[in-house]
Design an enzyme around this catalytic site. Structure first.
Site, mmCIF file in Angstrom:
data_model
loop_
_atom_site.group_PDB
_atom_site.id
_atom_site.type_symbol
_atom_site.label_atom_id
_atom_site.label_comp_id
_atom_site.label_asym_id
_atom_site.label_seq_id
_atom_site.Cartn_x
_atom_site.Cartn_y
_atom_site.Cartn_z
ATOM 1 N N HIS A 66 0.695 -1.139 -0.093
ATOM 2 C CA HIS A 66 -0.136 0.023 0.053
ATOM 3 C C HIS A 66 0.920 1.363 0.008
ATOM 4 O O HIS A 66 1.122 1.774 1.050
ATOM 5 C CB HIS A 66 -0.674 0.020 1.358
ATOM 6 C CG HIS A 66 -2.082 0.947 1.220
ATOM 7 N ND1 HIS A 66 -3.283 0.860 1.697
ATOM 8 C CD2 HIS A 66 -1.986 2.190 0.525
ATOM 9 C CE1 HIS A 66 -3.873 1.694 1.464
ATOM 10 N NE2 HIS A 66 -3.375 2.824 0.840
ATOM 11 N N LEU A 69 2.769 6.269 -5.068
ATOM 12 C CA LEU A 69 3.965 6.992 -5.735
ATOM 13 C C LEU A 69 3.516 8.027 -6.583
ATOM 14 O O LEU A 69 4.604 8.774 -6.959
ATOM 15 C CB LEU A 69 4.409 5.829 -6.787
ATOM 16 C CG LEU A 69 5.131 4.465 -6.157
ATOM 17 C CD1 LEU A 69 5.710 3.474 -6.970
ATOM 18 C CD2 LEU A 69 6.202 4.991 -5.035
ATOM 19 N N HIS A 238 -5.469 -0.417 5.518
ATOM 20 C CA HIS A 238 -5.513 0.402 6.555
ATOM 21 C C HIS A 238 -6.786 0.301 7.830
ATOM 22 O O HIS A 238 -7.389 1.016 8.289
ATOM 23 C CB HIS A 238 -5.484 1.883 5.980
ATOM 24 C CG HIS A 238 -6.170 2.542 5.193
ATOM 25 N ND1 HIS A 238 -7.563 2.308 5.310
ATOM 26 C CD2 HIS A 238 -5.892 3.241 4.019
ATOM 27 C CE1 HIS A 238 -7.929 2.963 4.179
ATOM 28 N NE2 HIS A 238 -7.083 3.470 3.441
ATOM 29 N N ASP A 311 0.880 2.478 3.695
ATOM 30 C CA ASP A 311 0.042 3.728 3.222
ATOM 31 C C ASP A 311 0.733 4.941 2.895
ATOM 32 O O ASP A 311 0.423 6.047 3.364
ATOM 33 C CB ASP A 311 -1.247 3.936 3.927
ATOM 34 C CG ASP A 311 -2.397 4.937 3.306
ATOM 35 O OD1 ASP A 311 -2.196 5.087 2.115
ATOM 36 O OD2 ASP A 311 -3.210 4.988 4.171
ATOM 37 N N GLY A 330 -2.786 12.027 5.098
ATOM 38 C CA GLY A 330 -1.685 11.144 4.663
ATOM 39 C C GLY A 330 -0.291 11.719 5.046
ATOM 40 O O GLY A 330 0.092 12.767 5.767
HETATM 41 O O1 DOR Z 1 -4.336 9.502 4.511
HETATM 42 C C1 DOR Z 1 -4.586 8.961 3.259
HETATM 43 N N1 DOR Z 1 -3.935 9.414 2.016
HETATM 44 N N2 DOR Z 1 -5.555 8.160 3.327
HETATM 45 C C2 DOR Z 1 -5.928 7.741 1.959
HETATM 46 O O2 DOR Z 1 -6.773 6.700 1.985
HETATM 47 C C3 DOR Z 1 -5.359 8.238 0.872
HETATM 48 C C4 DOR Z 1 -4.125 8.789 0.857
HETATM 49 C C5 DOR Z 1 -3.438 9.653 -0.038
HETATM 50 O O3 DOR Z 1 -3.452 9.077 -1.314
HETATM 51 O O4 DOR Z 1 -3.064 10.955 0.394
HETATM 52 ZN ZN ZN Z 2 -3.600 4.773 0.586
#
Ligand code: DOR
Ligand code: ZN
Length: 434
Positions: A66, A69, A238, A311, A330
């Site tokens: 997960h 990129l 997650h 993630d 994220g």
């Molecule tokens: O915190 C996150 N960021 N959760 C997600 O499901 C997507 C990801 C992102 O692409 O930034």
């Molecule tokens: Zn993700």
């Protein structure tokens, strides 16, 4: 060049306990594993790189299923070049990348483009994940067969839920024809609303809109029921709450084909980390409670939670440097995951080293049916050498990732990847990408 790894503790991913052995890598594969391999004899007049792994762990390369990129389209956040270097620095030999790029990876041509860039610029293996719906809008299914022919190993609209249960049902039915796992981002959009952190004590104190645990759990329950109905394979991305862990545990008992992954951040941070309004703690699903962490660890231990996946979600400093409510969700994870998990799970005795390798390499490979996750004779030499004793301090400025958005800046960790070998080639040695 041949590589001879001497005196390491080999954890081979077979489920057996680690054993002391020497390993000879030649022509990209593991050629010999033996209690003692003689340097002069194995060299046979050729150049051989000798690696002293005394006191170190020699394991199958870590696999992160997960990772974001960001290429194509969001190269200010991350590229395949920088992201795979971050991966190698973290001990990963392979990553599976999410399709929430711009444009989304929802057709074969884009899958092939990602692979072409990865072949040219990547230092680790890269396995693309395709979108479930066109443009990731949750409405119309993509062409799964085409995506698979292009090389995708799974399908996901990660980052967004597929709210329409009829669409998810069709996706699961359709996926069976290709034996592709569907990776579910479980979040009821309506319940999550405009929430930015876990709904509870701290969201009240801080005056931030909350996302209730139920927003995740309702969708975990729905997707498990749809997997039961369709007999398809779902993988829960997650997972973050105690209730979700229990749902997966019960589903597995019933024989439903469900697997689950947890992110390192959900195992070491609670919602209290948001108290300083550091936007690097803003992540979706949000950081939860101590009782959730305990349940997630118990889930790892009893096999309910199959894998650890980062993630890894890089964002620019500009984007993160906003009010909490406006910053994107994220955090980056590739370069801290191993150290965090050794420090938080292995050293306190929650997981053995063998179990950690199972969660970070063996099971990720199984879930997406990827090569790797094992040290086998004549199989590609994707290997990580871990120094279990080294103490180090997290410094985002030293990351290979373009994303510096870590909530772990300044943390003292124990354990680090010292060498990453992909297809028999050293790609990272002591923090340097080669
Ligand atoms: O915190 C996150 N960021 N959760 C997600 O499901 C997507 C990801 C992102 O692409 O930034
Ligand atoms: Zn993700």
């Amino acid at each position: 060049m041949k590589i001879l790894i001497k005196n390491g503790l080999v954890i081979d991913g077979s489920g057996n306990k680690g054993y002391q052995a020497d390993l000879l890598i030649n022509n990209g594969v593991v050629e010999k594993i033996a209690e003692h391999l003689d340097i002069e004899f194995e060299a046979g007049g050729e150049d051989v790189k000798i690696v002293d792994a005394k006191g170190k762990i020699v394991a199958p390369g870590l696999i992160d299923i997960h990772v974001h990129l960001r290429e194509p389209g969001q190269e200010a956040k991350e590229t395949i070049y920088s992201g795979t270097r971050a991966a190698a620095n973290g001990g990963f030999t392979a990553v599976a990348c999410m399709p929430n790029t711009e444009p989304a990876v929802d057709n074969r041509a884009t899958v092939e483009m990602v692979q072409a860039i990865a072949a040219r610029e990547g230092v680790t293996k890269v396995y693309p994940i395709g979108a479930i719906t066109k443009g990731r809008t949750g409405k119309e299914l993509t062409e799964f067969g085409d995506l698979q022919a292009g090389g995708v190993k799974a399908l996901s609209d990660d980052g967004d839920e597929i709210m329409r249960s009829d669409v998810m049902r069709r996706a699961l039915e359709y996926s069976k024809a290709f034996d592709l796992p569907i990776i579910c981002h479980c979040e009821d959009n309506d319940l999550a609303g405009n929430g930015v952190m876990n709904e509870g004590y701290w969201s009240t104190i801080l005056g931030l809109a909350g996302i209730p645990a139920l927003a995740e759990e309702l969708m975990v329950a729905r997707d498990i029921e749809l997997a039961r109905l369709t007999n398809a394979r779902v993988h829960i991305a997650h997972i973050s709450t105690k209730g979700s862990v229990e749902l997966v545990r019960q589903a597995k008992k019933k024989g439903i084909k469900v697997t689950a992954e947890v992110g390192p951040h959900h195992l070491v941070l609670t919602e209290a980390a948001v108290a300083n309004y550091d936007t690097n703690t803003k992540v979706n699903p949000p950081l939860r409670l101590k009782e959730d962490i305990d349940a997630l660890i118990a889930g790892l231990v009893d096999g309910t939670v199959d894998a650890i996946a980062t993630d890894h979600a890089p964002h620019t400093e500009e984007e993160k440097n906003q009010e909490y409510a406006y910053a994107p969700f994220g955090l980056v994870g590739l370069e801290t995951a191993l150290g965090l998990m050794i420090s938080a799970l292995v050293i306190p005795g929650h997981l053995t080293w063998e179990q950690l390798i199972e969660k970070m390499s063996v099971n990720p490979a199984k879930i997406l049916a990827l090569p790797g996750g094992k040290i086998n004779l004549n199989s590609p030499a994707d290997i990580v050498i871990i120094n279990p004793d080294i103490k180090w301090t997290v410094d985002a400025q030293a990351f290979y990732s373009q994303g510096k958005n870590t909530p772990f800046q300044g943390w003292e960790l124990q354990g680090k990847a010292e060498m990453t070998i992909v297809n028999g080639k050293v790609v990272m040695e002591e923090g340097k990408i080669l």
